[in-house]
Scaffold this active site. Structure first.
Site, PDB file in Angstrom:
ATOM      1  N   PRO A 126       0.801  -1.229   0.000  1.00  0.00           N
ATOM      2  CA  PRO A 126       0.000   0.000   0.000  1.00  0.00           C
ATOM      3  C   PRO A 126       0.833   1.279   0.000  1.00  0.00           C
ATOM      4  CG  PRO A 126      -0.963  -1.596   1.488  1.00  0.00           C
ATOM      5  CD  PRO A 126       0.337  -2.182   1.020  1.00  0.00           C
ATOM      6  N   SER A 130       6.282   1.997  -6.669  1.00  0.00           N
ATOM      7  CA  SER A 130       7.543   2.201  -7.373  1.00  0.00           C
ATOM      8  C   SER A 130       8.732   2.176  -6.421  1.00  0.00           C
ATOM      9  CB  SER A 130       7.504   3.553  -8.112  1.00  0.00           C
ATOM     10  OG  SER A 130       6.459   3.585  -9.050  1.00  0.00           O
ATOM     11  N   THR A 156      -1.296  -9.915  -9.166  1.00  0.00           N
ATOM     12  CA  THR A 156      -2.025 -10.513 -10.282  1.00  0.00           C
ATOM     13  C   THR A 156      -1.783 -12.012 -10.345  1.00  0.00           C
ATOM     14  OG1 THR A 156      -1.798  -8.442 -11.500  1.00  0.00           O
ATOM     15  CG2 THR A 156      -2.397 -10.387 -12.771  1.00  0.00           C
ATOM     16  N   GLN A 338     -12.619   8.882 -30.114  1.00  0.00           N
ATOM     17  CA  GLN A 338     -13.139  10.104 -30.737  1.00  0.00           C
ATOM     18  C   GLN A 338     -13.706   9.807 -32.122  1.00  0.00           C
ATOM     19  OE1 GLN A 338     -13.015  12.974 -28.992  1.00  0.00           O
ATOM     20  NE2 GLN A 338     -14.181  14.085 -30.549  1.00  0.00           N
ATOM     21  N   GLU A 365       3.632  -2.456 -14.125  1.00  0.00           N
ATOM     22  CA  GLU A 365       4.942  -2.959 -14.556  1.00  0.00           C
ATOM     23  C   GLU A 365       5.988  -1.846 -14.616  1.00  0.00           C
ATOM     24  OE1 GLU A 365       4.917  -6.081 -14.643  1.00  0.00           O
ATOM     25  OE2 GLU A 365       2.844  -6.605 -15.103  1.00  0.00           O
TER      26      GLU A 365
END
Length: 385
Positions: A126, A130, A156, A338, A365
């Site tokens: 938490p 990085s 994951t 768009q 990542e």
């Protein structure tokens, strides 16, 4: 395609492209909508023998990072989640191959290669994404092994993994604390997997928090054994795999272009096909130029890996590939939405899926801000603390 592929790589590209279009594309929207793990897609990749593609031939691979990038791109072009299934299998494989003992390699790599084992990697906490050096998870030495206590987030594949590579700090007597990786098996006493996160993208491969309450790991569960360089070796190996993240960005961008081209060629406005308006044509031209530039940068980085390049040169090129390709995916997907007009924000059309997945890719990542730090460091050296 301006980057040259050899005959083997072209064969892989043709095979994966055909499978992606014929068997994967039709499942992509459902996987995203239901946010359920696509076991059928995992079984398909297992059937094709793609789980070892970037790794040595002794494990059934092609030994080619460029070949792996080609496969990731073709799958990501139609289904980001199916491409992600390859990557989450490759991360623990690459970590063990780079930093594991021979016993650990023999015990785990054949199962990962065959798709009989699934792994996960748990580093983020938490308060430290990085900033890996600030993780708080601790491993303390006990008779016969270690006791690990702490928690992780965004792990994951953890909900189905047979084992999780957990980053934890350990301080041997008389030494400063350092980070090590530990192989924590599924079902270990004190290991708990939390409920999956509700994500805006990458929804088909769940990410969950992981809680470790004094989990015991035997001595042979410390990746690399007693080597103090184990974690550093693994982190350096991740520089070699970073082009794979860029390849996902190229696949997303090209897939968004595919959908946009098809849409504007079918739709009419003011009595003309939308594809006949110069403004539309220029938008698509810019999207294709950006994507082709990203593809060539990713393939260059992958080729450096295949050529055995390491160190600062590879780190910088891999960071450029990941950053530029994922930023390109976001720009291209935004423009594609768009071009779809009101249909672009409708759940009835797949283009919004590309937009959401691209945003995720800029963050995971290694955030693109961290990639820019790596690139700047290669030019200027590290900034003073």
């Amino acid at each position: 395609m301006t980057f040259p592929l050899n005959a083997d790589q072209t064969q892989i590209q043709d095979l994966v492209r055909r499978i992606a279009r014929e068997r994967v594309a039709r499942r992509a929207d459902e996987i995203d909508r239901n946010a359920e793990y696509p076991q059928d897609m995992f079984d398909l990749l297992k059937e094709l023998g793609l789980f070892t593609l970037p790794f040595p031939e002794r494990y059934g691979g092609a030994g080619s990072m460029l070949s792996a990038c080609v496969a990731i791109e073709e799958l990501g072009r139609v289904c980001y989640n199916t491409a992600y299934l390859l990557l989450v299998q490759w991360v623990p494989f690459g970590a063990i191959l780079a930093g594991g003992t021979e016993e650990q390699k023999e015990r785990l790599l054949p199962g990962l290669a065959a798709g009989e084992l699934r792994g996960a990697f748990a580093s983020t906490e938490p308060q430290s994404g990085s900033d890996v050096a600030r993780i708080k998870t601790r491993a303390r030495r006990v008779d016969g092994g270690y006791r690990i206590a702490g928690s992780k987030i965004w792990c994951t594949n953890s909900h189905i993994a047979d084992f999780i590579l957990v980053a934890a700090k350990i301080a041997e007597e008389g030494e400063a604390a350092r980070i090590n990786l530990f192989i924590v098996p599924r079902g270990a006493a004190g290991l708990e997997i939390g409920r999956k996160e509700e994500k805006i993208g990458a929804r088909g491969v769940p990410s969950c928090p992981v809680f470790l309450d004094d989990v015991f790991v035997p001595d042979d569960g410390r990746l690399g054994g007693e080597s103090p360089q184990g974690f550093k070796v693994v982190m350096e190996a991740f520089n070699q795999s970073r082009p794979l993240i860029g390849a996902r960005g190229v696949g997303l961008a090209q897939g968004a272009i595919d959908h946009a081209v098809d849409f504007v060629q079918q739709r009419e406005a003011f009595g003309r096909k939308v594809s006949h308006f110069q403004g539309i044509r220029w938008m698509l031209a810019d999207m294709q130029m950006q994507t082709e530039a990203a593809r060539n940068l990713v393939y260059k980085a992958a080729s450096l890996v295949d050529a055995g390049v390491t160190g600062a040169e590879l780190a910088a090129c891999s960071a450029m590939a990941k950053c530029f390709a994922s930023d390109t995916a976001m720009r291209v997907a935004t423009d594609a939405v768009q071009l779809f007009g009101a249909s672009g924000v409708s759940a009835e059309y797949p283009i919004n899926r590309y937009f959401r997945d691209a945003k995720v890719l800029q963050i995971i990542e290694g955030t693109n801000q961290i990639q820019r730090n790596i690139i700047a460091n290669s030019l200027l050296g590290r900034a003073p603390a």
